[in-house]
Design a protein around this motif. Structure first.
Motif, short mmCIF file in Angstrom:
data_model
loop_
_atom_site.label_atom_id
_atom_site.label_comp_id
_atom_site.label_asym_id
_atom_site.label_seq_id
_atom_site.Cartn_x
_atom_site.Cartn_y
_atom_site.Cartn_z
N VAL A 40 40.27 27.54 3.22
CA VAL A 40 39.10 27.64 3.41
C VAL A 40 39.04 26.69 4.51
O VAL A 40 38.97 27.24 6.12
N VAL A 60 32.52 24.63 0.18
CA VAL A 60 33.24 25.01 1.11
C VAL A 60 32.59 23.86 2.86
O VAL A 60 33.55 24.63 3.39
N ALA A 120 39.91 28.70 8.47
CA ALA A 120 38.73 27.45 9.70
C ALA A 120 39.14 27.18 10.69
O ALA A 120 38.58 27.38 11.67
N SER A 148 36.21 32.38 6.25
CA SER A 148 36.90 31.66 5.90
C SER A 148 36.10 31.38 4.46
O SER A 148 37.30 31.38 3.39
N ALA A 149 35.20 30.95 4.30
CA ALA A 149 34.52 30.67 2.87
C ALA A 149 34.61 32.20 1.90
O ALA A 149 35.03 32.07 0.72
N GLY A 162 38.37 31.90 0.39
CA GLY A 162 38.81 30.60 0.13
C GLY A 162 37.94 30.95 -1.69
O GLY A 162 38.41 30.93 -2.63
N LEU A 187 34.62 23.43 6.27
CA LEU A 187 34.29 23.42 7.21
C LEU A 187 34.08 22.76 8.10
O LEU A 187 34.53 22.52 9.50
N SER A 203 29.40 31.37 -0.75
CA SER A 203 29.33 31.73 0.35
C SER A 203 28.34 31.56 1.75
O SER A 203 28.48 31.02 2.15
N SER A 258 33.73 31.77 10.05
CA SER A 258 33.31 30.51 9.21
C SER A 258 32.68 31.88 7.79
O SER A 258 33.45 30.83 6.43
#
Length: 207
Positions: free
Chosen positions: A94, A48, A98, A120-121, A124, A52, A173, A117
């Motif tokens: 992710v 992750v 993101a 997105s985490a 995924g 990012l 996460s 953030s």
């Protein structure tokens, strides 16, 4: 290709190598706990983080390589191909959310960065909760038939809301997002990490 573009690519490759090493450490130093077909470890947190920071492709491949090596060296070589596919998928999702959708690699208000953030985490790792046992089932049904392991995969898929799976996703996460929020301002302000996307967008309040 311009020298600056080559330098940017080299820097991203170097960071990807570092992320791969961190993924390995997250698995090897903190051994996975296997329960109900679910491996609980913090390696996914660095997948992750890599996505990012670097985008889905670099972050995904970093996680795929690092955790595949961890499987091989940890005595789970037969799982390495599935691990590679699953971790690459986590990174790509992710990164897609993101950077392609939210574009957090550009300057935005801190609240915006925090929100996307997390989204997105979660996207995924939530996908992985379903995809990993599904892939395992297909693997042991079509590619290397094993009825016992296929049944175990189905049990894991049905039990995706079990405590083990939820804890695994939540822990990774939280760690991934916190690490990103801590590193992002430093890396951007010092110029050690530039924008992941090249598309210009309106600049909001800088971090």
């Amino acid at each position: 290709m311009k020298t600056s573009q080559k330098n940017k690519r080299l820097i991203k490759i170097a960071y990807a190598g570092l992320m791969a090493a961190l993924c390995y450490v997250g698995y090897a130093v903190f051994p996975a706990i296997t329960t109900t077909g679910t491996k609980i470890h913090i390696g996914n947190a660095f997948v992750v983080l890599g996505a990012l920071l670097l985008g889905g492709v670099y972050g995904g491949f970093a996680g795929a390589i690092g955790l595949s090596i961890a499987d091989i060296l940890g005595g789970y070589a037969v799982s390495a191909p599935r691990t590679f596919i699953c971790k690459l998928a986590i990174g790509l999702i992710v990164g897609l959310v993101a950077h392609r959708f939210a574009k957090i690699s550009h300057n935005h208000q801190k609240s915006y960065i925090v929100k996307w953030s997390i989204v997105s985490a979660v996207a995924g790792l939530a996908f992985n909760c379903v995809f990993e046992p599904s892939l395992k089932y297909i693997w042991y049904t079509l590619l290397t038939p094993n009825s016992e392991k296929a049944a175990s995969a189905i049990s894991a898929l049905i039990a995706i809301t079990t405590a083990a799976t939820v804890v695994n996703a939540v822990i990774n996460s939280v760690i991934g997002v916190i690490a990103y929020l801590a590193l992002r301002p430093i890396l951007f302000k010092t110029g050690l990490l530039g924008e992941v996307d090249e598309d210009p967008v309106p600049i909001q309040k800088a971090v």
